[in-house]
Scaffold this motif. Structure first.
Motif, mmCIF file in Angstrom:
data_model
loop_
_atom_site.group_PDB
_atom_site.id
_atom_site.type_symbol
_atom_site.label_atom_id
_atom_site.label_comp_id
_atom_site.label_asym_id
_atom_site.label_seq_id
_atom_site.Cartn_x
_atom_site.Cartn_y
_atom_site.Cartn_z
ATOM 1 N N LEU A 41 0.860 -1.185 0.000
ATOM 2 C CA LEU A 41 0.000 0.000 0.000
ATOM 3 C C LEU A 41 0.892 1.228 0.000
ATOM 4 O O LEU A 41 1.720 1.417 0.890
ATOM 5 N N ASP A 42 0.717 2.062 -1.024
ATOM 6 C CA ASP A 42 1.531 3.267 -1.189
ATOM 7 C C ASP A 42 0.612 4.478 -1.114
ATOM 8 O O ASP A 42 -0.223 4.696 -1.998
ATOM 9 N N LEU A 43 0.788 5.266 -0.060
ATOM 10 C CA LEU A 43 0.012 6.494 0.147
ATOM 11 C C LEU A 43 0.932 7.708 0.206
ATOM 12 O O LEU A 43 0.683 8.651 0.954
ATOM 13 N N THR A 44 1.985 7.697 -0.593
ATOM 14 C CA THR A 44 2.950 8.796 -0.580
ATOM 15 C C THR A 44 2.305 10.088 -1.074
ATOM 16 O O THR A 44 1.631 10.096 -2.115
ATOM 17 N N ARG A 45 2.513 11.152 -0.303
ATOM 18 C CA ARG A 45 2.028 12.506 -0.612
ATOM 19 C C ARG A 45 0.489 12.576 -0.735
ATOM 20 O O ARG A 45 -0.022 13.396 -1.490
ATOM 21 N N CYS A 46 -0.190 11.716 -0.057
ATOM 22 C CA CYS A 46 -1.655 11.847 0.013
ATOM 23 C C CYS A 46 -1.965 12.813 1.169
ATOM 24 O O CYS A 46 -2.132 12.393 2.332
ATOM 25 N N ARG A 47 -2.004 14.056 0.837
ATOM 26 C CA ARG A 47 -2.127 15.092 1.873
ATOM 27 C C ARG A 47 -3.531 15.164 2.467
ATOM 28 O O ARG A 47 -3.762 15.894 3.433
ATOM 29 N N GLY A 48 -4.496 14.466 1.898
ATOM 30 C CA GLY A 48 -5.854 14.523 2.416
ATOM 31 C C GLY A 48 -6.124 13.595 3.572
ATOM 32 O O GLY A 48 -7.195 13.678 4.196
ATOM 33 N N ILE A 49 -5.205 12.681 3.887
ATOM 34 C CA ILE A 49 -5.429 11.740 4.975
ATOM 35 C C ILE A 49 -4.676 12.199 6.215
ATOM 36 O O ILE A 49 -3.656 12.890 6.141
ATOM 37 N N THR A 50 -5.186 11.799 7.355
ATOM 38 C CA THR A 50 -4.607 12.158 8.645
ATOM 39 C C THR A 50 -4.473 10.912 9.504
ATOM 40 O O THR A 50 -4.677 9.784 9.039
ATOM 41 N N ASP A 51 -4.163 11.152 10.765
ATOM 42 C CA ASP A 51 -3.999 10.042 11.686
ATOM 43 C C ASP A 51 -5.316 9.299 11.907
ATOM 44 O O ASP A 51 -5.311 8.097 12.178
ATOM 45 N N GLN A 52 -6.433 9.955 11.748
ATOM 46 C CA GLN A 52 -7.729 9.327 11.951
ATOM 47 C C GLN A 52 -8.023 8.276 10.883
ATOM 48 O O GLN A 52 -8.593 7.224 11.171
ATOM 49 N N GLY A 53 -7.634 8.542 9.635
ATOM 50 C CA GLY A 53 -7.859 7.545 8.582
ATOM 51 C C GLY A 53 -6.951 6.345 8.718
ATOM 52 O O GLY A 53 -7.338 5.211 8.389
ATOM 53 N N LEU A 54 -5.745 6.555 9.233
ATOM 54 C CA LEU A 54 -4.811 5.447 9.389
ATOM 55 C C LEU A 54 -5.176 4.531 10.552
ATOM 56 O O LEU A 54 -4.665 3.408 10.623
ATOM 57 N N ARG A 55 -6.056 4.981 11.436
ATOM 58 C CA ARG A 55 -6.467 4.124 12.541
ATOM 59 C C ARG A 55 -7.222 2.893 12.058
ATOM 60 O O ARG A 55 -7.277 1.883 12.753
ATOM 61 N N SER A 56 -7.796 2.971 10.875
ATOM 62 C CA SER A 56 -8.536 1.814 10.351
ATOM 63 C C SER A 56 -7.618 0.668 9.927
ATOM 64 O O SER A 56 -8.095 -0.451 9.678
ATOM 65 N N PHE A 57 -6.318 0.914 9.839
ATOM 66 C CA PHE A 57 -5.386 -0.154 9.447
ATOM 67 C C PHE A 57 -5.156 -1.157 10.573
ATOM 68 O O PHE A 57 -4.751 -2.303 10.304
ATOM 69 N N VAL A 58 -5.399 -0.760 11.778
ATOM 70 C CA VAL A 58 -5.081 -1.611 12.923
ATOM 71 C C VAL A 58 -5.956 -2.863 12.876
ATOM 72 O O VAL A 58 -7.186 -2.776 12.773
ATOM 73 N N ASN A 59 -5.302 -4.026 12.929
ATOM 74 C CA ASN A 59 -5.948 -5.347 12.924
ATOM 75 C C ASN A 59 -6.667 -5.677 11.619
ATOM 76 O O ASN A 59 -7.351 -6.705 11.551
ATOM 77 N N ASN A 60 -6.538 -4.867 10.584
ATOM 78 C CA ASN A 60 -7.204 -5.138 9.309
ATOM 79 C C ASN A 60 -6.231 -5.432 8.168
ATOM 80 O O ASN A 60 -6.689 -5.775 7.069
ATOM 81 N N LEU A 61 -4.948 -5.309 8.395
ATOM 82 C CA LEU A 61 -3.941 -5.565 7.350
ATOM 83 C C LEU A 61 -2.927 -6.593 7.856
ATOM 84 O O LEU A 61 -1.739 -6.293 8.044
ATOM 85 N N PRO A 62 -3.327 -7.816 8.076
ATOM 86 C CA PRO A 62 -2.380 -8.805 8.632
ATOM 87 C C PRO A 62 -1.342 -9.286 7.617
ATOM 88 O O PRO A 62 -0.290 -9.799 8.014
ATOM 89 N N GLU A 63 -1.606 -9.139 6.317
ATOM 90 C CA GLU A 63 -0.678 -9.626 5.293
ATOM 91 C C GLU A 63 0.143 -8.508 4.663
ATOM 92 O O GLU A 63 0.810 -8.737 3.653
ATOM 93 N N ILE A 64 0.093 -7.326 5.230
ATOM 94 C CA ILE A 64 0.811 -6.210 4.641
ATOM 95 C C ILE A 64 2.318 -6.452 4.740
ATOM 96 O O ILE A 64 2.843 -6.893 5.766
#
Length: 796
Positions: free
Chosen positions: A425-448
């Motif tokens: 997953l590449d989110l380089t220079r995605c200035r529209g996302i913040t720490d709140q959007g990244l919280r959804s990654f927890v426990n949902n990306l086990p194969e990353i």
């Protein structure tokens, strides 16, 4: 008389018995008279008789005639009648034992009353001769020993006639040797296999040999994989068009990345319609119009990989064609395509259920929640590249990971959804996302495995510290320019399950990260291959720890007696004396990194250990120890001792006691073995720009196995840096630098020998030093004679 001779000739041809010629009667015969002249038929028959009995006309090297075959009884017509012999002459019949047959003819002779012919004493019959054992130069009737030699070298007697006079040797026609041409006779399948080992440019050049080679070089079997990435600048447009059009249906993989020479050739000879069985298709960087792209997409319904990156001709209609004709699509790259947005991608996502790789960097419309919901429902993506997508928001990112209106766990407050299959997953220079959007990654990306969050401002330590324990397969992490990160993130990463799998880490421009978090990370993440930490607060301790980590994790190459004993088998990178690059460090623009830390890395790269092992050999016996049999001195000494006289004592004298002198203990035999160990992997360092040339030269010498030159360069560079630090110090450093310059100038002015006084003046505390004592101290030359100077005191 004439009738008698004719009768004898006819009787000779009819095998009636052996006769003697009337012309060959000896003087001892009672019927001696002159031979008569024959006429007519008798003369012809006599001539034939002479011809058939002549030994000079026998052809010894040719095959036998049918008339004189040796299978039947012997013919008298092929024998000359011998002259009369005396009674004392031995019979010729007894001497031919192996050549004569046991049967004899019983027909009576018809030449009994013929005058001038002496009959034999016994009834001689016709004999069968075996001609296979006779020599060509030997008569068949008379042995060689009893045959007198004539003037011409031929022996008169009964010759062997092998063939008729009129027969000719039949020569068999020689078969012409077939012209052998290896390449022409080679099967076409093997020819194609040979040509597959050539480069595409070489194959195009071989097509100029002949028409057959031209046809063979442009056969579609050679171009099932056409990748122009290595030679796209060298191959002309005409040859490239020829290859594509001739190999059309055979081509499976077509990579035309960067082929700008086809700008005006896309519609020539049906180029865009030639290939109909493509599976992998790439037009990245090509100057191609919209219609040609659509022709390629229409003609190929088996496409699996499509790369249209950077093409202005790729539009949403192209995505519609892909959705309609390419249901097997798995990889799609439409990055930097300005005419494609989320509406076209939504059609592809709905029509291609096997889509695994979607690269849509800088594509607009990622705030469309319907597209994100479709991606969530399919859950087939393994790689998603969304770099520079400013339209991506926290809500759309949450929809991609957790979906819309999903069931929520009241205890944890998280959505109950199946885990995502995303691996990169590449989110380089995605200035529209913040720490709140990244919280959804927890426990949902086990194969990353790869996560790139560089330049995403607003990411905090709390989110990453909760995420790292749930990603056990993480190997690539990019956290560049995250200004809010501290050492707590690195400490959490060092204790997470992915610490042993981490291979790439980038924390560049994270200005709050220093030695506190980096040193534990280097101790835990021992499989790092790339570490970027420029513009941080690290110091020389981090470089020293990196060198120690490399020393611990990589086995060394052992060389004993010039032979390779052990090497790095696990990594497979060490080859003899030449190490490989195991870790790439980027540590430039770090204020706390000095030349001392850089020298620590260089010293580890050129580290060579020499160990000596001593082993005791079994001792030799006393005889071998005193006189080795192989030495010449032992043999000479034994010879001398054996030849000397032994003097016995006088009987009246008392016996002299003989005492054996004590022998000194023999020292043990030792075998010394020297083992040298070389580094298997080294560190490639990128540091401060004034140190970088020296570091690169040192690395170059180590990689080619010249460790002595590398250590010499390191020592000289360290001496230079110490001298610079000493000269650049404040206070006494300036005085010391000026003093050394003055000493060097005076040493060049002095002569080689002699004594003299120098005129010098010290400064401050250096006045009584080397420069001189007061105004007339002893010069630097140490009593040497000074050269005459035109001026006075240099200081005054």
């Amino acid at each position: 008389m004439s009738n008698t001779v004719a009768e004898s000739v006819v009787d000779t041809q009819t095998n009636t018995g052996p006769l003697q010629d009337t012309a060959t009667a000896t003087p001892s015969s009672p019927y001696t008279e002159q031979p008569l002249k024959l006429k007519g038929r008798q003369r012809m028959l006599a001539g034939l008789k002479r011809i058939s009995s002549s030994q000079s006309l026998a052809r010894l090297s040719t095959t036998r005639s049918r008339a004189y075959s040796g299978n039947g009884r012997g013919s008298v017509s092929c024998m000359s009648l011998p002259s009369t012999q005396s009674l004392n002459t031995p019979s010729l019949a007894t001497s031919l034992t192996q050549e004569l047959s046991a049967g004899y003819s019983t027909a009576p002779t018809s030449a009994v009353s013929t005058p001038g012919v002496q009959l034999p004493l016994f009834d001689e019959r016709a004999r069968v001769r075996y001609l296979s054992t006779l020599d060509g130069k030997t008569s068949a009737a008379v042995p060689t020993d009893y045959r007198p030699a004539t003037r011409s070298g031929l022996t008169p007697g009964i010759p062997e006639v092998n063939e008729d006079y009129f027969s000719r040797p039949v020569s068999k026609p020689q078969q012409k040797t077939r012209d052998f041409n290896f390449w022409r006779d080679l099967p076409s399948e093997l020819k194609m296999e040979v040509l597959t080992y050539l480069e595409p440019r070489a194959i195009v050049r071989c097509s100029l040999v002949s028409k057959s080679w031209h046809k063979m070089c442009f056969d579609g079997q050679l171009w099932s994989i056409l990748d122009t990435a290595d030679f796209y600048q060298d191959i002309p447009a005409g040859a490239l068009v020829k290859i594509i059009t001739s190999a059309g249906p055979f081509v499976r993989d077509l990579n035309l990345r960067g082929c700008v020479q086809l700008r005006e050739r896309w519609h020539a000879k049906g180029l865009s319609d030639a290939c109909t069985n493509l599976e992998n298709f790439s037009l990245e960087g090509c100057r191609i119009d919209r219609s040609s792209i659509h022709n390629f997409l229409y003609s190929n319904t088996r496409l699996v990989h499509v790369n249209l990156s950077g093409l202005a001709g790729a539009t949403n209609f192209s995505m519609k064609i892909i959705a309609a004709n390419c249901p097997k699509l798995q990889h799609l790259n439409v990055s930097w395509c300005n005419n494609i947005d989320a509406r076209g991608l939504k059609k592809v996502v709905d029509a291609c259920p096997d889509l695994k790789d979607l690269r849509a960097g800088e594509v607009r419309g990622w705030d469309d929640l319907d597209l994100m919901q479709d991606l969530f429902v399919h859950n087939s993506l393994e790689r998603l590249i969304l770099m520079n997508c400013d339209s991506l928001t926290d809500e759309s990112l949450t929809t991609l990971i957790e979906g819309r209106d999903s069931e929520v766990d009241f205890l944890t407050g998280r959505a109950i959804v199946p885990p995502r299959k995303l691996k990169h997953l590449d989110l380089t220079r995605c200035r529209g996302i913040t720490d709140q959007g990244l919280r959804s990654f927890v426990n949902n990306l086990p194969e990353i495995e790869g996560l790139q969050l560089s330049k995403c401002h607003g990411v905090m330590d709390a989110t990453l510290t909760d995420l790292f324990p749930t990603t056990p397969l993480l190997s690539h992490l990019d956290l560049e320019e995250l200004e809010d990160l501290t050492n707590d993130t690195l400490l959490c990463l060092a204790h997470s399950p992915c610490s042993k799998r981490l291979r790439h880490l980038s924390v560049s421009y994270c200005e709050h990260i220093g030695d506190t978090g980096m040193i534990p990370l280097l101790k835990a993440c021992t499989n790092l291959r790339s570490l970027e930490m420029d513009n941080t607060r690290i110091s020389d301790l981090v470089l020293a720890e990196a060198a120690a980590m490399m020393r611990r994790r990589t086995p060394r190459t052992l060389v004993q007696g010039g032979k390779l004993v052990g090497a790095a088998v696990a990594t497979g990178t060490g080859t003899g004396f030449r190490p490989a690059t195991g870790l790439r460090l980027v540590a430039y623009d770090c204020q706390n990194v000095t030349w001392t830390g850089v020298r620590e890395v260089l010293s580890r790269n050129a580290e060579v250990f020499v160990s000596t092992h001593t082993a005791e050999l079994p001792p030799l016996d006393r005889q071998q120890r005193s006189h080795p049999p192989s030495s010449p001195s032992s043999s000479s000494s034994s010879a001398v001792s054996s030849s000397t006289d032994v003097h016995l004592p006088h009987p009246s004298s008392p016996p002299t006691p003989t005492t054996t002198p004590p022998t000194a203990p023999t020292p043990p035999r030792l075998h010394i073995t020297r083992t040298t160990s070389y580094p298997t992997e080294i560190i490639q360092l990128k540091c401060f720009y004034t140190f970088q040339p020296t570091v690169e030269e040192h690395t170059k010498r180590v990689l080619r196995g010249d460790f002595l030159a590398a250590r010499r360069l390191e020592r000289k560079w360290a001496e230079f840096m110490m001298a610079q630090e000493e000269a650049g110090a404040a206070g006494a450093g300036g005085r010391r630098r000026r003093r050394r310059a003055r000493e060097a100038q005076m040493m060049h002015a002095d002569e080689a020998t002699g004594t003299g006084t120098g005129v010098g003046m010290g400064e401050g505390e250096e006045a009584g030093g080397v420069g001189g004592v007061g105004g007339g101290g002893v010069g630097v030359g140490g009593g040497r004679r000074r050269r005459a100077r035109s001026g006075g005191c240099a200081v005054m």
